[in-house]
Design an enzyme around this catalytic site. Structure first.
Site, PDB file in Angstrom:
ATOM      1  N   LYS A 167     -10.947 -16.127 -26.419  1.00  0.00           N
ATOM      2  CA  LYS A 167      -9.937 -16.013 -25.356  1.00  0.00           C
ATOM      3  C   LYS A 167      -8.572 -16.129 -26.029  1.00  0.00           C
ATOM      4  O   LYS A 167      -8.166 -17.218 -26.448  1.00  0.00           O
ATOM      5  CB  LYS A 167     -10.130 -17.106 -24.295  1.00  0.00           C
ATOM      6  N   ARG A 204     -12.042 -12.115  -8.825  1.00  0.00           N
ATOM      7  CA  ARG A 204     -12.425 -13.215  -9.694  1.00  0.00           C
ATOM      8  C   ARG A 204     -13.874 -13.509  -9.389  1.00  0.00           C
ATOM      9  O   ARG A 204     -14.235 -13.689  -8.230  1.00  0.00           O
ATOM     10  CB  ARG A 204     -11.565 -14.423  -9.330  1.00  0.00           C
TER      11      ARG A 204
END
Ligand code: AMP
Length: 581
Positions: free
Chosen positions: A251, A418
């Protein structure tokens, strides 16, 4: 179509806080419009002439608008300005003065939606010498033929203050109810998420029905709403959720970019749909030259690097690329690389509905060698131990954590949503210290003592997508250095409004209200039940919401996020539940 019919609908919507009522008012209106007028009315209801991702150039200064009001109403500049200081909003001033208009219009012609669109487009496209005077006259010309309510909305549109309270979710509800079935709503929303153009979706639905909506595909030049990740508190839970096997990627802590690439042109969009091409000309050029096919839409994270050893640098470095001026120097001083992690369109084919591993294979083979372009580091993991060691590698490489990605057949690119197909896991969770929240500023309190004369604390809120409201989570007064305290008026005052914005749900009353726009990164000790804050009000306890204890500003302004992208109320609820585990 008369503009007064539209203005009176805006007025009725503004007067209600019930989403159901707004939907019904809008769908009654939508049904009466032909497809093209519908498209224009949808843009106007959001105070725009084009979709969100078009650079909005309407913004007239209050001063200029007040001049137009003075010219049409016959009241002196001085009187109009004084009233504006009192009321705060030129729209309200226009409405009041149009009621008492001193000059009777001899020849008045009703405003139609077409005329308003034409007039606004003329205002938008006036530039060069005398353009301010021309804009003012164009507005005055429309105000001349306006009734008070029409005048209110015209002035709000040109000053960028149009917020009647019907957000995109309500418009989608209304479209479904006017032209399709309730059960078609998800597909209409998908069309919006892949085009970011509500006007286009409305026109397509009204003219071609659901068949046309199902045919809407990702298109070069229309940014796509980005897919977002859920979070879980441990790698064990992530592996469990992923049924023991998933892809993990580093990430990267940088700026997310969606690149629309053709052989002639590259456009880079931020997750807020702003055009970032000028900020990363080096990356745009590399993507264009290294793409093997004819066109593609890809996503990646732009991260600053040390060119000598290739190491990634902290997030603050890449923010130098977001400046408005001096880009040429910034490009030289702050070299970046793009770490690509997804592909949405490949040589004309919409690949968003293909599973992750197929998209990843296409992505990996789409670009030739270029030092600016790097594939995100990815590994398929099958146990929490493997996940842990990948996570540690990611941290040593300077990343903020990992993204776990589903590799099931259902692992599509889900635009704008999401979900658990992607799960983020950051070092904050790992060390069990604090987590960060991205919250929207909705108000400010004047400072006392050393902070006298400045804003001393801010009222912070999270977005409730269900209710389309901003619910407060904390009053923030810690973590501000002098430079930030000094910069607050410049950052916030353009969003000042005299009354509590209709979509802000707050029991606290700050000294100044803001239209939710600016997002700040906050850390805090823990979430607890709070009688004052309104996030998740009544969910865990009657008469209590959730509040963040000991909030502190991290120093990071999330200008890559819009207010609607702030940490959502449902995330806050999940974090509260995680905390109780
Ligand atoms: P957050 O902003 O904490 O919600 O985390 C989601 C963001 O992580 C995305 O919007 C991306 O900007 C960023 N990111 C960094 N690396 C990746 C990756 N490998 N895959 C997807 N997103 C990533």
């Amino acid at each position: 179509m008369l503009y007064s019919d539209i203005a009176s609908v805006f007025d009725r919507i503004e007067r209600t806080s019930s989403r159901l009522e707004m939907t019904s008012i809008l769908s009654d209106l939508f049904r009466t419009l032909d497809p093209l007028s519908l498209r224009n009315v949808v843009y106007l209801s959001q105070g725009k002439l084009h979709p969100d991702f078009f650079p909005q150039k309407l913004g007239m200064s209050d001063k200029l608008v007040l001049k137009a009001i003075s010219l049409t109403s016959g009241f002196s500049d001085d009187h109009v300005e004084k009233l504006s200081v009192k009321e705060g909003d030129p729209g309200t001033v226009a409405e009041m003065l149009m009621k008492e208009k001193k000059q009777m219009a001899l020849f008045s012609e009703s405003l139609t939606v077409e005329r308003v669109m034409k007039g606004l487009i003329a205002i938008e496209s006036s530039d060069g010498k005398d353009s301010q005077e021309r804009k003012m006259k164009l507005l005055a010309n429309m105000l001349h033929d306006s009734d008070p309510v029409e005048a209110r909305y015209l002035c709000r549109i040109v000053t960028g203050r149009m917020r009647v309270g019907a957000g995109s979710m309500t418009i989608l509800d209304a479209l479904a109810s006017s032209f399709a079935d309730k059960s078609d709503r998800p597909e209409i929303e998908r069309a919006f998420n892949v085009t970011c153009d509500m006007g286009l979706v409305a026109e397509t639905l009204a003219s071609g029905g659901m068949d046309a909506i199902r045919n809407v595909k990702v298109t070069i030049g229309n940014p796509i709403k980005v897919m977002l990740a859920e979070r879980l508190p441990s790698l064990n839970e992530i592996m469990e959720r992923m049924e023991g096997r998933c892809a993990m990627e580093y990430k990267y802590d940088g700026i997310r970019v969606q690149a629309h690439i053709t052989k002639n042109e590259v456009k880079l969009y931020s997750r807020r749909l702003e055009d970032l091409t000028k900020n990363f000309p080096d990356i745009a050029s590399s993507l264009k030259h290294a793409l093997k096919g004819k066109e593609a839409i890809v996503e990646g994270e732009c991260v600053s690097v040390n060119v000598n050893d290739g190491k990634m640098l902290p997030f603050q470095e890449v923010t130098h690329r977001r400046r408005k001026h001096g880009m040429e120097n910034a490009v030289k001083e702050y070299p970046v690389r793009i770490f690509l992690f997804d592909i949405l369109q490949n040589d004309g084919e919409d690949v968003t509905l293909r599973p992750y591993t197929e998209r990843r294979d296409i992505l990996s083979s789409s670009f030739g060698d270029d030092e600016n372009i790097i594939m995100s580091n990815m590994r398929i993991v099958t146990s929490a131990e493997e996940a842990e060691s990948f996570f540690n590698e990611a941290l040593s490489a300077g990343c903020e954590g990992i993204m776990a990605k589903s590799i099931s057949d259902a692992s599509v690119y889900r635009a704008g949503s999401r979900g658990f197909l992607w799960i983020k896991y950051k070092k904050d969770y790992h060390t069990e210290t604090i987590d960060t929240y991205d919250l929207a500023v909705v108000g400010a309190f004047y400072g006392m003592g050393k902070r006298k004369g400045r804003y001393g604390a801010l009222l912070m809120a999270s977005y409730d997508s269900e209710m389309q409201t901003y619910a407060t989570v904390c009053k923030l007064g810690t973590g501000f250095d002098d430079a930030f305290l000094d910069s607050m008026p410049e950052l916030l005052d353009k969003h000042k409004t005299n009354e509590r914005p209709a979509d802000v749900d707050s029991k606290m009353i700050p000294d100044v209200w803001f239209v939710p726009s600016v997002v700040l990164e906050i850390t805090g000790a823990e979430l607890s039940l709070s009688p004052i804050h309104t996030a998740a009000a009544g969910v865990f306890k009657e008469d209590a919401g959730l509040g963040l204890r000991f909030p502190r500003f991290t120093g990071r302004i999330r200008d890559d996020k819009g207010a609607e992208d702030s940490t959502s109320v449902s995330e806050i609820m999940e974090l509260y539940e995680m905390q109780r585990m």
